[in-house]
Design a protein around this motif. Structure first.
Motif, PDB file in Angstrom:
ATOM      1  N   ALA A   1      -0.770  12.127   5.005  1.00 18.81           N
ATOM      2  CA  ALA A   1      -0.828  11.907   6.450  1.00 18.81           C
ATOM      3  C   ALA A   1      -0.649  10.439   6.805  1.00 18.81           C
ATOM      4  O   ALA A   1      -0.055  10.097   7.834  1.00 18.81           O
ATOM      5  N   ALA A   2      -1.152   9.540   5.943  1.00 21.49           N
ATOM      6  CA  ALA A   2      -1.079   8.107   6.245  1.00 21.49           C
ATOM      7  C   ALA A   2       0.300   7.530   5.964  1.00 21.49           C
ATOM      8  O   ALA A   2       0.729   6.588   6.647  1.00 21.49           O
ATOM      9  N   LEU A   3       1.003   8.071   4.977  1.00 21.78           N
ATOM     10  CA  LEU A   3       2.247   7.461   4.528  1.00 21.78           C
ATOM     11  C   LEU A   3       3.289   7.303   5.633  1.00 21.78           C
ATOM     12  O   LEU A   3       3.832   6.200   5.815  1.00 21.78           O
ATOM     13  N   PRO A   4       3.623   8.339   6.393  1.00 15.39           N
ATOM     14  CA  PRO A   4       4.652   8.131   7.426  1.00 15.39           C
ATOM     15  C   PRO A   4       4.249   7.126   8.497  1.00 15.39           C
ATOM     16  O   PRO A   4       5.108   6.446   9.075  1.00 15.39           O
ATOM     17  N   LYS A   5       2.959   6.977   8.754  1.00 17.01           N
ATOM     18  CA  LYS A   5       2.519   5.999   9.747  1.00 17.01           C
ATOM     19  C   LYS A   5       2.668   4.572   9.213  1.00 17.01           C
ATOM     20  O   LYS A   5       2.987   3.646   9.965  1.00 17.01           O
ATOM     21  N   LEU A   6       2.431   4.394   7.918  1.00 19.09           N
ATOM     22  CA  LEU A   6       2.675   3.075   7.325  1.00 19.09           C
ATOM     23  C   LEU A   6       4.170   2.767   7.308  1.00 19.09           C
ATOM     24  O   LEU A   6       4.591   1.657   7.635  1.00 19.09           O
ATOM     25  N   VAL A   7       4.970   3.767   6.940  1.00 23.37           N
ATOM     26  CA  VAL A   7       6.420   3.571   6.882  1.00 23.37           C
ATOM     27  C   VAL A   7       6.976   3.242   8.263  1.00 23.37           C
ATOM     28  O   VAL A   7       7.886   2.415   8.405  1.00 23.37           O
TER      29      VAL A   7
ATOM     30  N   VAL B   1       0.834  -1.202   0.000  1.00 24.89           N
ATOM     31  CA  VAL B   1       0.000   0.000   0.000  1.00 24.89           C
ATOM     32  C   VAL B   1       0.871   1.256   0.000  1.00 24.89           C
ATOM     33  O   VAL B   1       0.653   2.200  -0.768  1.00 24.89           O
ATOM     34  N   ALA B   2       1.889   1.256   0.850  1.00 26.83           N
ATOM     35  CA  ALA B   2       2.759   2.427   0.951  1.00 26.83           C
ATOM     36  C   ALA B   2       3.541   2.671  -0.337  1.00 26.83           C
ATOM     37  O   ALA B   2       3.841   3.826  -0.674  1.00 26.83           O
ATOM     38  N   ALA B   3       3.891   1.606  -1.058  1.00 26.47           N
ATOM     39  CA  ALA B   3       4.616   1.779  -2.321  1.00 26.47           C
ATOM     40  C   ALA B   3       3.797   2.599  -3.308  1.00 26.47           C
ATOM     41  O   ALA B   3       4.338   3.446  -4.044  1.00 26.47           O
ATOM     42  N   VAL B   4       2.498   2.369  -3.333  1.00 25.31           N
ATOM     43  CA  VAL B   4       1.635   3.124  -4.244  1.00 25.31           C
ATOM     44  C   VAL B   4       1.386   4.523  -3.685  1.00 25.31           C
ATOM     45  O   VAL B   4       1.404   5.516  -4.427  1.00 25.31           O
ATOM     46  N   LEU B   5       1.161   4.629  -2.381  1.00 19.62           N
ATOM     47  CA  LEU B   5       0.987   5.943  -1.765  1.00 19.62           C
ATOM     48  C   LEU B   5       2.191   6.844  -2.034  1.00 19.62           C
ATOM     49  O   LEU B   5       2.038   8.040  -2.291  1.00 19.62           O
TER      50      LEU B   5
END
Length: 865
Positions: A752-758, A734-738
């Motif tokens: 906002a979601a990306l750093p939390k996934l990372v 998911v993060a790869a596409v984000l």
């Protein structure tokens, strides 16, 4: 069923079809050759039929079960009656195949089957059932879970289903059986461990249908409240003793089933376990669960013990370790190590009492150790416990049982338990047990990766007590030799470059263009799909080698072309297991005409319209056309990619064309479709596709959930709640596409979601496997791409650290290195779990800007902490 179990039996190093085993043991064959019937081997079966009459398409299939020691007699009886009736039949053709199908780890839907007969009509089926029942009166065999027993027979069963290989291709490359129901419609021939009939078909052999069970499940005085686990050997259950109100634990053993390769069955082992627990409870109460009862109900044995509160150690590890938490502190890490020491001390004490009572446990693993809510430790599942003077049990857990070489070298009667304790200590630190057995020298690199959570010397010594690394070779440039931590810290780029070369060399070392099963050793999934595809087959390894700049042998390229054309009509359309993934690889080898033909097949395939995913459907087909456009510049290929996108956008209910159970993530969820649309926008400049992709990503983010350390994660689908960090299924995909969308079309919610996934991905790098789909290579690939797009030093450090972590999984081979694949059971070369995926991840880092400048060396691993 343990995934890949059958394919792991045929060879000690690689997955192979079970029928490839060199010696399957004594063969089964009728004592008298049936008159008029001819035999042919079909996989693990021998089929007997009359070429002139053929085989009906479907009907009442008869299964006959047997005990292993009575199998030959049962076969002779079945063969004689079927020959007399002129009915085709088949039987398992060797002892190993019998043991496999009845093994405790085998599939429950095949459980108990030894012979199968195919009567052409209902009248013949009734006559055959009656004759077999009478002739086998007094014989016993396991219950065939998919079937219904005929009257009072203990061996003769039946079900309605397809007789021949009448199947339908699925988007994932597997096939499902088909049968015609009572209305003449073609429906799935459901094969689950329960007696089911197609709609409109009624059972003519039962006098009165039993009404479906309602209310609580009672086994004598015990009311089952929860199924803990189901297996071919039986089930385990939490239950309530209605007489006392006490919560108890029930362990079930099915008759004549749940075999292991020493020939013992589930009931023998359960009765042995009951005897052991009784003696232990008298001699050393509390070492094992208190035995309360043992009885036979119907044909199954049940052991009743106290219910040990808590969770298996394997679950405690995933929930308690701070080593993979984004919010860990020095204090939380120190507290965790203190808990580990406490649990190991309790394990030592429990084993000491067990040994003093004259027994060894025999199968120590995180699944057989319970941790109570208060931090206490209890041993459970004494199935493999034996007297110190007796031979060890045939039950064991890979990675936690001493390898044969170590067993042969010593005479210690407690070796299994001592080794198991050390393996448990290693599991506290990292899921590295199988790799450590193959490459003990790599433990230095594991410790380097754990430097930020400094492992205390006493725990490290316990964990590595049986894994002494060989002396470091004098030839510092020897192929496959792992670098020391100091070498890696001093020159990460050089070490990773050498690793990439060694991976390529290892892939080419195992290449075999003439081997019928594969050109490169695949994952077990290849044998249920195909051995050509991008995910599991030749195409993925060829892609990785070409991407890394290695020369692909001409004969391997020709093997890929030949196999792809031979399977052309049987391939699914998708990117991972089908035509869309194979086509760009062929085009890269100069086989453009064949590539275009494969993609045209994919465009026309019915599954393309029914499935929208990146892995198996229209999004993946569109990616295949985009790959050809990038390779050739031909705008006609871009037109076809655009048509695929238009097909997706016109789909009335796009989520219904994605993976089952509202699947999430890159391969089967909305993220994969969004990735295709992002690539198409870059190729066409049409921002409409980007907007649709952004909305799909928002829907994907609706399915994420917050972890208690502040990170975000996602599960496989709506049925499961486990946090998955991986590329194929999980946060990294998911993060790869984000990351791509955030770099080209800023969006407040995605940003906002990306750093939390990372945050969850970067601390998940202590994976069990090295592979691309469910291992560190996939995390490394994502972190590299993320660092390139964000340009931050922190992201760069994460990417380099993940890539250098791949070194610890590299097992030296005859030339180059190899990697254990899915489940760490066998070596694989494929893109999904083997060396090809590792090579792609390494190349992604090495060709990019992240290692262009000197990287600051990490501090050395302390000698003690």
């Amino acid at each position: 069923m343990l995934e890949g179990f059958g394919e792991a039996l045929a060879d000690r190093e690689y997955f192979l079809p079970l029928t490839s085993v060199a010696d399957p043991g004594p063969r089964f064959a009728p004592g008298t050759v049936p008159v008029g019937l001819r035999s042919a081997d079909q996989g693990i079966w021998t089929f007997w039929g009359n070429p002139r009459t053929g085989l009906a398409e479907q009907g009442w299939k008869i299964h006959v079960s047997a005990r292993l020691e009575r199998a030959q007699h049962v076969l002779d009886t079945v063969a004689g009656i079927c020959s007399d009736e002129g009915v085709p039949f088949k039987h398992l053709r060797a002892r190993l195949f019998f043991l496999f199908l009845h093994h405790k780890h085998a599939a429950r839907a095949q459980s108990g089957k030894f012979c199968a007969a195919y009567p052409p009509d209902e009248a013949t089926a009734r006559r055959l059932l009656e004759r077999l029942r009478d002739a086998l009166d007094g014989e016993e065999g396991p219950y065939v879970l998919t079937d219904r027993r005929f009257r009072d027979s203990r061996t003769v069963h039946y079900r309605y289903g397809a007789f021949g290989p009448r199947t339908r291709l699925r988007a994932d490359g597997t096939r499902e059986g088909l049968v015609t129901d009572g209305s003449g419609r073609e429906v799935v021939d459901v094969r689950v461990p329960a007696f089911l009939m197609p709609p409109g078909i009624t059972d003519p052999f039962v006098e009165q249908e039993e009404p479906p069970h309602t209310g609580p499940i009672l086994i004598r005085d015990y009311e089952v409240t929860r199924a803990v686990r189901l297996s071919n050997a039986g089930g385990t259950y939490q239950a309530l003793d209605r007489r006392t109100g006490r919560t108890v634990f029930l362990k079930e053993a099915r008759a004549h089933n749940g075999l292991v390769f020493d020939g013992t069955d589930a009931q023998q082992r359960l009765r042995h376990e009951y005897d052991v627990l009784r003696e232990l409870h008298a001699a050393a109460p509390g070492v094992g669960p208190e035995p309360l009862d043992h009885f036979t109900e119907w044909e199954h044995d049940f052991l009743v013990t106290e219910f040990v509160e808590g969770q298996p150690l394997v679950g405690w590890l995933s929930r308690s370790t701070p080593l993979a938490r984004a919010d860990r502190t020095d204090g939380s890490v120190a507290g965790y190590y203190a808990q580990c020491r406490n649990l190991l001390a309790q394990l030592d004490a429990a084993l000491g009492r067990l040994h003093a009572a004259g027994y060894q446990f025999g199968d120590l693993s995180p699944g057989n150790i319970m941790v109570s809510p208060s931090g206490g430790l209890r041993l459970v599942d004494f199935e493999a416990a034996t007297a110190l003077s007796a031979a060890p049990s045939g039950v064991s857990t890979p990675g936690f049982t001493p390898p044969p070489g170590l067993v042969r070298a010593g005479t210690d009667p407690l070796l299994r338990d001592r080794y198991g304790t050390a393996a448990v200590a290693l599991a506290f630190l990292a899921p590295f047990n199988e790799t450590a057995e193959h490459a003990p020298g790599n433990l230095e690199l594991l410790r380097r990766d754990l430097v930020d959570v400094a492992v205390p010397q006493d725990l490290w010594q316990r964990a590595t007590a049986f894994h002494r690394a060989p002396e470091r070779a004098q030839d510092q440039d020897g192929p496959g030799r792992p670098p020391s931590p100091a070498e890696l810290d001093a020159d990460p780029r050089g070490c990773l470059t050498r690793l990439a070369d060694d991976v390529a060399a290892g892939l080419l070392e195992v290449a075999d263009a003439d081997r019928p099963e594969w050109a490169f050793p695949p994952s077990a999934e290849a044998f249920g799909t195909n051995n050509v595809c991008l995910a599991y087959g030749t195409a993925g390894v060829v892609h990785a080698l070409r991407y890394a700049g290695a020369e692909v042998p001409e004969e391997i390229g020709e093997r890929l072309r030949r196999d792809a054309l031979a399977l052309r009509g049987a391939l699914p359309p998708g990117l991972l297991v089908g035509s869309a993934g194979i086509a760009p690889v062929l085009a890269g080898l100069g086989r453009l005409d064949e590539a275009v033909d494969l993609l045209r097949d994919a465009d026309r395939h019915p599954l393309t319209a029914a499935c929208g995913t990146l892995a198996g459907g229209r999004a993946g087909v569109g990616m295949g056309w985009l790959a050809l456009h990038r390779l050739t510049g031909d705008d006609g290929h871009l037109v076809r990619a655009t048509a695929a996108a238009q097909g997706l956008l016109r789909t009335p209910d796009l989520p219904a064309t994605l993976g089952e159970h509202d699947a999430r993530g890159l391969l089967h969820g909305r993220s994969g479709v969004a990735l295709f649309l992002h690539h198409l926008t870059r190729a066409t400049g049409d921002a409409r596709y980007l907007e649709v992709g952004r909305l799909l990503l928002h829907q994907e983010l609706d399915r994420t959930f917050a972890l208690d350390d502040g990170a975000l994660s996602i599960s496989d689908d709506a049925r499961l709640t486990r946090a998955m960090p991986y590329l194929a299924t999980g946060a990294a995909g998911v993060a790869a596409v984000l990351t791509r969308y955030a770099a080209t079309a800023p969006d407040e919610r995605c940003a906002a979601a990306l750093p939390k996934l990372v945050a969850g991905i970067r601390v998940s790098c202590a994976t069990k496997e090295a592979g691309m789909y469910q291992g560190l290579a996939g995390l490394s690939w994502f972190l590299t791409r993320h660092a390139e797009l964000t340009g931050t030093e922190a992201a760069r450090t994460d990417a380099v650290r993940a890539a250098t972590g791949l070194l610890k999984y590299a097992v030296p081979g005859r030339r180059g290195v190899r990697f254990l694949g899915a489940g760490s059971m066998r070596f694989t070369a494929d893109l999904s779990s083997g060396g090809a995926g590792v090579l792609v991840a390494l190349r992604r880092l090495l060709v990019g800007p992240l290692l262009a400048e000197p990287h600051h060396a990490r501090p050395p691993v302390p000698a003690a902490a």
